[in-house]
Design a protein around this motif. Structure first.
Motif, PDB file in Angstrom:
ATOM      1  N   SER A  35       0.814  -1.228   0.000  1.00 18.84           N
ATOM      2  CA  SER A  35       0.000   0.000   0.000  1.00 18.84           C
ATOM      3  C   SER A  35       0.843   1.272   0.000  1.00 18.84           C
ATOM      4  O   SER A  35       0.306   2.359  -0.097  1.00 18.84           O
ATOM      5  CB  SER A  35      -0.928  -0.012   1.222  1.00 18.84           C
ATOM      6  N   TYR A  36       2.142   1.139   0.117  1.00 24.34           N
ATOM      7  CA  TYR A  36       3.015   2.311   0.164  1.00 24.34           C
ATOM      8  C   TYR A  36       3.902   2.364  -1.076  1.00 24.34           C
ATOM      9  O   TYR A  36       4.097   1.379  -1.760  1.00 24.34           O
ATOM     10  CB  TYR A  36       3.884   2.303   1.431  1.00 24.34           C
ATOM     11  N   ASN A  37       4.451   3.555  -1.333  1.00 26.87           N
ATOM     12  CA  ASN A  37       5.378   3.749  -2.437  1.00 26.87           C
ATOM     13  C   ASN A  37       6.797   3.578  -1.885  1.00 26.87           C
ATOM     14  O   ASN A  37       7.279   4.421  -1.134  1.00 26.87           O
ATOM     15  CB  ASN A  37       5.187   5.147  -3.040  1.00 26.87           C
ATOM     16  N   ASN A  38       7.436   2.471  -2.269  1.00 30.44           N
ATOM     17  CA  ASN A  38       8.762   2.149  -1.728  1.00 30.44           C
ATOM     18  C   ASN A  38       9.741   3.306  -1.834  1.00 30.44           C
ATOM     19  O   ASN A  38      10.348   3.712  -0.845  1.00 30.44           O
ATOM     20  CB  ASN A  38       9.363   0.948  -2.465  1.00 30.44           C
ATOM     21  N   TRP A  39       9.920   3.816  -3.024  1.00 29.59           N
ATOM     22  CA  TRP A  39      10.990   4.782  -3.264  1.00 29.59           C
ATOM     23  C   TRP A  39      10.669   6.136  -2.664  1.00 29.59           C
ATOM     24  O   TRP A  39      11.571   6.839  -2.197  1.00 29.59           O
ATOM     25  CB  TRP A  39      11.302   4.861  -4.750  1.00 29.59           C
ATOM     26  N   LYS A  40       9.404   6.512  -2.608  1.00 26.69           N
ATOM     27  CA  LYS A  40       9.008   7.763  -1.955  1.00 26.69           C
ATOM     28  C   LYS A  40       9.283   7.672  -0.448  1.00 26.69           C
ATOM     29  O   LYS A  40       9.826   8.598   0.149  1.00 26.69           O
ATOM     30  CB  LYS A  40       7.522   8.023  -2.218  1.00 26.69           C
ATOM     31  N   GLU A  41       8.910   6.537   0.147  1.00 22.79           N
ATOM     32  CA  GLU A  41       9.142   6.339   1.583  1.00 22.79           C
ATOM     33  C   GLU A  41      10.635   6.274   1.911  1.00 22.79           C
ATOM     34  O   GLU A  41      11.083   6.812   2.914  1.00 22.79           O
ATOM     35  CB  GLU A  41       8.441   5.064   2.070  1.00 22.79           C
ATOM     36  N   ILE A  42      11.397   5.614   1.064  1.00 19.72           N
ATOM     37  CA  ILE A  42      12.844   5.520   1.289  1.00 19.72           C
ATOM     38  C   ILE A  42      13.474   6.904   1.193  1.00 19.72           C
ATOM     39  O   ILE A  42      14.321   7.275   2.012  1.00 19.72           O
ATOM     40  CB  ILE A  42      13.485   4.516   0.314  1.00 19.72           C
ATOM     41  N   LYS A  43      13.045   7.674   0.196  1.00 16.25           N
ATOM     42  CA  LYS A  43      13.571   9.033   0.035  1.00 16.25           C
ATOM     43  C   LYS A  43      13.266   9.890   1.270  1.00 16.25           C
ATOM     44  O   LYS A  43      14.074  10.726   1.669  1.00 16.25           O
ATOM     45  CB  LYS A  43      12.973   9.686  -1.214  1.00 16.25           C
ATOM     46  N   ALA A  44      12.109   9.623   1.904  1.00 15.36           N
ATOM     47  CA  ALA A  44      11.725  10.373   3.110  1.00 15.36           C
ATOM     48  C   ALA A  44      12.439   9.859   4.357  1.00 15.36           C
ATOM     49  O   ALA A  44      12.263  10.413   5.439  1.00 15.36           O
ATOM     50  CB  ALA A  44      10.208  10.289   3.302  1.00 15.36           C
ATOM     51  N   GLY A  45      13.240   8.807   4.213  1.00 23.52           N
ATOM     52  CA  GLY A  45      14.015   8.308   5.344  1.00 23.52           C
ATOM     53  C   GLY A  45      13.352   7.193   6.138  1.00 23.52           C
ATOM     54  O   GLY A  45      13.772   6.904   7.258  1.00 23.52           O
ATOM     55  N   ASN A  46      12.339   6.562   5.580  1.00 25.10           N
ATOM     56  CA  ASN A  46      11.637   5.495   6.287  1.00 25.10           C
ATOM     57  C   ASN A  46      12.497   4.231   6.271  1.00 25.10           C
ATOM     58  O   ASN A  46      12.583   3.520   5.279  1.00 25.10           O
ATOM     59  CB  ASN A  46      10.276   5.236   5.620  1.00 25.10           C
ATOM     60  N   MET A  47      13.142   3.952   7.404  1.00 24.06           N
ATOM     61  CA  MET A  47      14.055   2.796   7.500  1.00 24.06           C
ATOM     62  C   MET A  47      13.315   1.470   7.433  1.00 24.06           C
ATOM     63  O   MET A  47      13.859   0.484   6.940  1.00 24.06           O
ATOM     64  CB  MET A  47      14.851   2.867   8.804  1.00 24.06           C
ATOM     65  N   ALA A  48      12.085   1.412   7.934  1.00 24.22           N
ATOM     66  CA  ALA A  48      11.321   0.163   7.877  1.00 24.22           C
ATOM     67  C   ALA A  48      11.068  -0.230   6.429  1.00 24.22           C
ATOM     68  O   ALA A  48      11.223  -1.400   6.057  1.00 24.22           O
ATOM     69  CB  ALA A  48      10.011   0.307   8.637  1.00 24.22           C
ATOM     70  N   VAL A  49      10.701   0.728   5.594  1.00 22.16           N
ATOM     71  CA  VAL A  49      10.482   0.453   4.170  1.00 22.16           C
ATOM     72  C   VAL A  49      11.805   0.081   3.505  1.00 22.16           C
ATOM     73  O   VAL A  49      11.862  -0.843   2.698  1.00 22.16           O
ATOM     74  CB  VAL A  49       9.827   1.662   3.455  1.00 22.16           C
ATOM     75  N   ALA A  50      12.869   0.765   3.877  1.00 24.12           N
ATOM     76  CA  ALA A  50      14.183   0.453   3.309  1.00 24.12           C
ATOM     77  C   ALA A  50      14.598  -0.983   3.646  1.00 24.12           C
ATOM     78  O   ALA A  50      15.104  -1.715   2.779  1.00 24.12           O
ATOM     79  CB  ALA A  50      15.230   1.445   3.808  1.00 24.12           C
ATOM     80  N   MET A  51      14.370  -1.395   4.897  1.00 20.58           N
ATOM     81  CA  MET A  51      14.727  -2.766   5.283  1.00 20.58           C
ATOM     82  C   MET A  51      13.858  -3.786   4.556  1.00 20.58           C
ATOM     83  O   MET A  51      14.375  -4.800   4.043  1.00 20.58           O
ATOM     84  CB  MET A  51      14.597  -2.940   6.797  1.00 20.58           C
ATOM     85  N   ALA A  52      12.551  -3.547   4.487  1.00 19.18           N
ATOM     86  CA  ALA A  52      11.654  -4.477   3.806  1.00 19.18           C
ATOM     87  C   ALA A  52      11.998  -4.564   2.315  1.00 19.18           C
ATOM     88  O   ALA A  52      12.047  -5.653   1.738  1.00 19.18           O
ATOM     89  CB  ALA A  52      10.199  -4.057   4.003  1.00 19.18           C
ATOM     90  N   THR A  53      12.269  -3.419   1.698  1.00 26.74           N
ATOM     91  CA  THR A  53      12.617  -3.395   0.271  1.00 26.74           C
ATOM     92  C   THR A  53      13.965  -4.057   0.040  1.00 26.74           C
ATOM     93  O   THR A  53      14.123  -4.842  -0.912  1.00 26.74           O
ATOM     94  CB  THR A  53      12.634  -1.940  -0.248  1.00 26.74           C
ATOM     95  N   GLY A  54      14.926  -3.784   0.891  1.00 29.25           N
ATOM     96  CA  GLY A  54      16.232  -4.428   0.774  1.00 29.25           C
ATOM     97  C   GLY A  54      16.131  -5.939   0.898  1.00 29.25           C
ATOM     98  O   GLY A  54      16.799  -6.689   0.185  1.00 29.25           O
ATOM     99  N   GLY A  55      15.277  -6.406   1.807  1.00 30.40           N
ATOM    100  CA  GLY A  55      15.069  -7.842   1.961  1.00 30.40           C
ATOM    101  C   GLY A  55      14.476  -8.461   0.705  1.00 30.40           C
ATOM    102  O   GLY A  55      14.852  -9.567   0.303  1.00 30.40           O
ATOM    103  N   LYS A  56      13.537  -7.749   0.088  1.00 32.60           N
ATOM    104  CA  LYS A  56      12.937  -8.249  -1.158  1.00 32.60           C
ATOM    105  C   LYS A  56      13.968  -8.307  -2.276  1.00 32.60           C
ATOM    106  O   LYS A  56      14.038  -9.294  -3.020  1.00 32.60           O
ATOM    107  CB  LYS A  56      11.758  -7.354  -1.560  1.00 32.60           C
ATOM    108  N   ILE A  57      14.784  -7.267  -2.400  1.00 31.06           N
ATOM    109  CA  ILE A  57      15.820  -7.249  -3.438  1.00 31.06           C
ATOM    110  C   ILE A  57      16.811  -8.379  -3.199  1.00 31.06           C
ATOM    111  O   ILE A  57      17.157  -9.124  -4.126  1.00 31.06           O
ATOM    112  CB  ILE A  57      16.530  -5.877  -3.480  1.00 31.06           C
ATOM    113  N   PHE A  58      17.272  -8.524  -1.960  1.00 25.45           N
ATOM    114  CA  PHE A  58      18.203  -9.609  -1.637  1.00 25.45           C
ATOM    115  C   PHE A  58      17.553 -10.957  -1.905  1.00 25.45           C
ATOM    116  O   PHE A  58      18.185 -11.865  -2.459  1.00 25.45           O
ATOM    117  CB  PHE A  58      18.643  -9.523  -0.177  1.00 25.45           C
ATOM    118  N   GLY A  59      16.299 -11.116  -1.497  1.00 27.20           N
ATOM    119  CA  GLY A  59      15.605 -12.382  -1.687  1.00 27.20           C
ATOM    120  C   GLY A  59      15.504 -12.772  -3.149  1.00 27.20           C
ATOM    121  O   GLY A  59      15.782 -13.918  -3.527  1.00 27.20           O
TER     122      GLY A  59
END
Length: 135
Positions: A35-59
């Protein structure tokens, strides 16, 4: 001309290009189901989104690592990578289902780093389980 595709550098470049393309497509699918925009949230400094997105990329990358390691053809690599991605996506929905007391996407959007970290670990952990089953 068949010999051209047998050079290790050409084969590596082909597999790399396919994995990058698949990564972009699969991350787009994840962007659609959250429900959220990964890159917009990451740009805003949302570490939870960054960790979840990083996990998906690594996975996704880890699944393709196993797929490349165990398959000779590019088509088989792509097929197993797609199947692995679908299993990873299914795992995401199971994670959401197993936490009925709160919504994962909402907590990650609120920068709940504990939920983001668990999401990262689930993606990474499942990628190893999925990869171990790739033949």
């Amino acid at each position: 001309m068949d010999g051209f595709w047998e050079y290790p550098l050409v084969e590596t470049a082909a597999r790399y290009s396919v994995v990058i393309l698949c990564l972009v497509v699969f991350m787009t699918v994840f962007e659609i189901v959250t429900s959220y925009n990964n890159w917009k949230e990451i740009k805003a400094g949302n570490m939870a989104v960054a960790m979840a997105t990083g996990g998906k990329i690594f996975g996704i990358a880890n699944i393709f690592r196993f797929s490349i390691q165990h398959n000779d053809s590019l088509l088989q690599t792509m097929g197993w990578g797609l199947f692995g991605f679908l299993l990873l996506l299914f795992g995401y929905f199971i994670y959401e289902f197993l936490t009925p007391s709160f919504r994962i996407d909402e907590e990650i959007t609120k920068d709940n780093r504990a939920v983001g970290f668990i999401s990262l670990v689930i993606s990474v952990g499942l990628s190893y389980v999925i990869g171990a089953n790739i033949i």
